[in-house]
Design an enzyme around this catalytic site. Sequence first.
Site, mmCIF file in Angstrom:
data_model
loop_
_atom_site.group_PDB
_atom_site.id
_atom_site.type_symbol
_atom_site.label_atom_id
_atom_site.label_comp_id
_atom_site.label_asym_id
_atom_site.label_seq_id
_atom_site.Cartn_x
_atom_site.Cartn_y
_atom_site.Cartn_z
ATOM 1 N N ASP A 226 0.836 -1.204 0.000
ATOM 2 C CA ASP A 226 0.000 0.000 0.000
ATOM 3 C C ASP A 226 0.873 1.255 0.000
ATOM 4 O O ASP A 226 0.600 2.217 0.719
ATOM 5 C CB ASP A 226 -0.942 0.003 1.199
ATOM 6 C CG ASP A 226 -2.080 1.013 1.018
ATOM 7 O OD1 ASP A 226 -2.438 1.302 -0.137
ATOM 8 O OD2 ASP A 226 -2.597 1.518 2.027
ATOM 9 N N PRO B 148 1.888 8.346 -1.323
ATOM 10 C CA PRO B 148 2.478 9.523 -0.657
ATOM 11 C C PRO B 148 1.962 9.732 0.754
ATOM 12 O O PRO B 148 2.676 10.282 1.593
ATOM 13 C CB PRO B 148 2.077 10.679 -1.580
ATOM 14 C CG PRO B 148 1.928 10.045 -2.928
ATOM 15 C CD PRO B 148 1.352 8.690 -2.659
#
Length: 888
Positions: A134, A137
């Site tokens: 996963d 940013p």
Amino acid sequence: MPIAPNTSFDHYEIIAPLGKGGMGEVYRARDTRLNREVAIKVLPAEFAQDADRLSRFEQEARATSALNHPNILTVYDFGSYEGNPYLVMELLEGEELRAQLDEGALPVRKAIEYAQQMTAGLAAAHEKGIVHRDLKPENLFITKDGRLKILDFGLAKLRPPRTVSAGSDVATQKQLTNPGTVMGTVAYMSPEQVRGQDLDYRSDIFSFGIILYEMLSGQRAFTGELMADVMSAIMRDDPPELSETNAKISPSLDKIVRRCLEKKPEMRFHSAHDLGFALSTLTTPSGSRLETATALPAVTASLLTKGMFGNARLAWIAAAVLLLGLLAALPFAVAHLRHAPPTAAIAGHFTIVAPEQVSSLNQLAISPDGRNVAFIGGSAGKTLLWVRPIDSLTARPLPGTEGSNLLPFWSPDSRAIAFYIGGKLKKIDLADGTQQTLCDIQISTRGFSGTWNRAGDILIFSSPTIYRVAATGGTPTPVPGLDPKVECRWPWFLPDGQHFLYLASSTQQENAEVFLASLDGKVNRRLLASDSSASYAASATGEGWLFFVRGGTLLAHPFDARRLALTGEPVRVAASVQTSPNRRGLFSVSDSGTVVYQPSRGDESAQLAWVDRAGTPGYIESPKLSPDGKQVVVSRRELSGNADIYVIDLARNVSTRLTFDPDADDYPIWSPDGSRIVWYSRREGNRGLYQKLASGTGQDELLLKSDALVAPSHWPADGKFIAYTRVDPQTKADLWVLPLDAGSQPVPFLQTPFAEWRARFSPDGRWIAYQSDESGMHEIYVQTFPASGGKWQVSTQGGSQSYWRGDGKELYYISGDGKLMAVAVNSGSTFAPGLPQVLFDLKAVRPVPGSSYTVTNDGQRFLFVRQAEETNRLQYNVVVNWMAEVKK
């Protein structure tokens, strides 16, 4: 249930709340045992009621706490307070990467620095068998001192099955309103993740590529109005070229991003380690090198209240994001940890010894796929082409290649080998052994090599230039645009099949340079200085490398094959690699990461070899006995290529250095009375023949100035002439005579389309023996002197390096199959040679490959430059996965 400040449980003391969400509450706390501030996430009470979930939470907490790495958020502890499970983590001060990306693209240098730290963290996790699944940013945190921390390891992998939507993961991501950005996690998924397939660490590499693309461009790599659009783009589309959004992005960096974003996992980087190394080879737009991110100390109790603790939202995110990952990751933790983690690639070194029946081994060439090595081996009195698989214990000779003694080269698909024999270029199919003649071409003693591209073009070096011929056969034609004043040796095709490398040098002693040229003649420019030929190969991670030898060391210089430009700095691949006297590097490279090479003569304990004060090994060339047989003059060459002349007193074993010029001095010969030495050199542009007193006194005197290589061969007994070889771009090597009368000019003796050299006058001066390749292989011939039309071939199965006995009644030479031969001579009114007789096999002598010899006047003794160990000449070294050496 909120926990009041100053509440203590275990050895933690709550200081203040930092935030809360659906997954629990985050508190600033103090670890009283270690006197440090931490973040504590207290989970909802219902977690404690689910024994299976609680067990999996503890299991993942243990696994994540093992990731003790400066680029991964550290998990310190876990426990239970009044039935509520909690997790203890380090506190962070800074912001999410997302906050920086909201302001647009990052500077290239900063983006690469973040990327290097990310790969360092990923590599550490992958080695522990933990895949993130996963990356985005929002899960990357940048501290105020510029360190990147990866959060939420194991989130997607261990989360129970769910339906992804625009509102999912509300605790770990922002809700963005521009099209294609509401997908959150979806926008950073790998194709296999979108399809719901089993994942491994290569999925993280794809997500990494998406993030790096966004850092460099300021745009999402995959966008769409709907979630389905984004998922479709991930599986089918390629993002726009980075150069369209940022002109400062180099093709090398773009290539790394593209490789990360390959749709097929097997086409991506093989590991995060390899990806990190690829990033470390990049240069910034200003040209300075970026070093791989190193471990940085973790921040402990130095955080200020006005920092993270003054921003409850950031602190809560840092804790809650990781906690979600730990809780959701539980179902598959045990199964995943049972799998062996990816193993970092290592380099392998081993030596392959020639087959027992092979008496000589040279001219190595590894196939492009790295599976087979071809070489020329001498066996049962003949030379022929052999092939040995890298993973096999045996080599096999290729029938029909008998007499081949020059460098073979491979087809680009590794299925065929081209080789030279008897004035013809041929190719042999390895599958069925069928052969085809491609062209007729005369090869000089200056060497031969070739290269073959995927378009079906072959380039051949035949002194002094490079020719082009079709791989299906045809007539060789010179490649246009090359300098006719220099030799253009050892061509090597680049991947585009239109450009190639070659070594430019007018002599074997002068400084040589690797050039880049094109088939159409429009490109011809210098790349770098080198002591040897150069080759190109791509590494397993996709980078291009240019290989060459300098100072006896095999180097690999990063090379961008698209921009046709060097990048970065060279790295060492192997030490003590041999080069031939005409500067061919005795190494071969493949795109599989395998390198084979012959150890340099510096590795061999050769008689008459020296080691200087700096420990630099050298070796001896061109030995010549003085007329009285008491001294020998030699050229002592260093691995750097420089050479000087020495005179050795054989009785006292004392040597006197004759030359001290920084340019190479070679091919020494004696005057008939033994008082002077003549040799070839190039002094500040003054190329030619020099002479000096054999005692070493006096100055070096320029005897003949020349615009080409001139190698002295013999100074006959009457002292009236010096025979020498002159290399000519049009006629290869020719025999010339330098009269020593005052005012006389040199004149050609034998000037043909073939190569003639190593002339030797008979003791009475009536005959001259020499070496020529006019028959398609090197043979010994004798002519009258001065020329009157009489000419005889003395050798029968190849010959080189002829010498007369002092009375002129016997002639010696080395045969094509490595034997010293003697021919009786009747030189009355005409020249009448006898049948060649074998004196001995050079296998028993073990001469250094490529070296010459000399003989006493009575023909009873021969002086060779000899190896002490036979196996040094009959083996080659192999380096597998050479790039792993560079990473150490």
